[in-house]
Design an enzyme around this catalytic site. Structure first.
Site, short mmCIF file in Angstrom:
data_model
loop_
_atom_site.label_atom_id
_atom_site.label_comp_id
_atom_site.label_asym_id
_atom_site.label_seq_id
_atom_site.Cartn_x
_atom_site.Cartn_y
_atom_site.Cartn_z
N HIS A 273 0.81 -1.22 0.00
CA HIS A 273 0.00 0.00 0.00
C HIS A 273 0.84 1.27 0.00
CE1 HIS A 273 -3.74 2.27 1.35
NE2 HIS A 273 -4.15 1.52 0.35
N ASP B 53 16.86 9.46 -8.12
CA ASP B 53 18.32 9.56 -7.94
C ASP B 53 18.73 9.38 -6.48
OD1 ASP B 53 18.90 9.95 -10.65
OD2 ASP B 53 18.54 12.11 -10.51
N LYS C 137 3.04 4.49 -1.26
CA LYS C 137 2.97 5.43 -2.37
C LYS C 137 4.17 6.36 -2.24
CE LYS C 137 -1.65 4.66 -1.33
NZ LYS C 137 -2.31 4.50 -0.01
#
Length: 222
Positions: free
Chosen positions: A138, A145, A140
């Site tokens: 779940h 870089d 996000k």
């Protein structure tokens, strides 16, 4: 001594200019949507930083995320529950064209959904991994870089010199979907904070090693 002072001054100015921003998506973000559709053309999916008097403009917020993806020099590591937004899909494709290495971790169910942009990216050669349990992936977050990843790429390519870059992390409640970017109440933090980017990069690396590889030929929308 003078040169070291100049370098130190430049470094401080450069660090001060790095992004540290909270983006909020709310019910006020779509007030200007119709006007943007007229200006950009019906069906246009690419976010444009066009002048807008709406301080909560969803299109502007989406463009801020795309702008950070466009700054990637070496790597993009994306851990996302669901990614179906056409308005953000072009930014990773542009990164691939620049030679940026992208890796994606997603949920075992959501990666196969109709409209998933992860399917499109997998078909372009982006490796995708999912958890080997039924627990939800779940997260996000997106690391651009990351220091650890850039060093890994340097060793892999046997490079002595790397182009200047710095780490950015994008994280919050936001899924990269049309509803999330233009209908829900969501938050998204974009920051170059070194400790935060290092922490997120380390977690991505840990999940990448633990999760199962998903072959591109297996990723077909249901």
């Amino acid at each position: 001594v003078i040169w070291k002072l100049v370098q130190c001054s430049r470094s401080k100015r450069e660090k001060a200019s790095r992004v540290h921003e909270v983006i909020v998506f709310n019910e006020l973000g779509e007030i200007c949507a119709a006007a943007h559709m007229r200006n950009n053309g019906i069906g246009s999916q690419k976010p444009q930083m066009s002048p807008c008097c709406n301080a909560h403009c969803s299109l502007r917020n989406v463009a801020k995320i795309a702008e950070q993806i466009d700054r990637a020099v070496y790597s993009i590591d994306l851990a996302i529950f669901t990614f179906s937004s056409l308005s953000l899909a072009d930014a990773p494709k542009r990164a691939l064209q620049r030679g940026v290495i992208i890796r994606i971790i997603s949920d075992g169910e959501m990666v196969y959904c109709t409209g998933s942009q992860i399917t499109m990216l997998a078909q372009l050669g982006v490796p995708v991994r999912v958890p080997i349990t039924t627990n939800l992936m779940h997260n996000k977050f997106c690391i651009i870089d990351g220091v650890e990843r850039v060093e890994e790429i340097r060793l892999l390519r046997k490079l002595k010199w790397m182009r200047p870059c710095y780490s950015i992390v994008i994280s919050g409640s936001l899924n990269w979907t049309a509803q999330g970017l233009g209908g829900n109440w969501e938050n998204c933090i974009i920051t170059a904070d070194e400790k935060l980017t290092a922490t997120f990069q380390a977690e991505f690396q840990r999940m990448w090693r633990a999760f199962g590889r998903t072959e591109a030929s297996q990723i077909q929308p249901k």
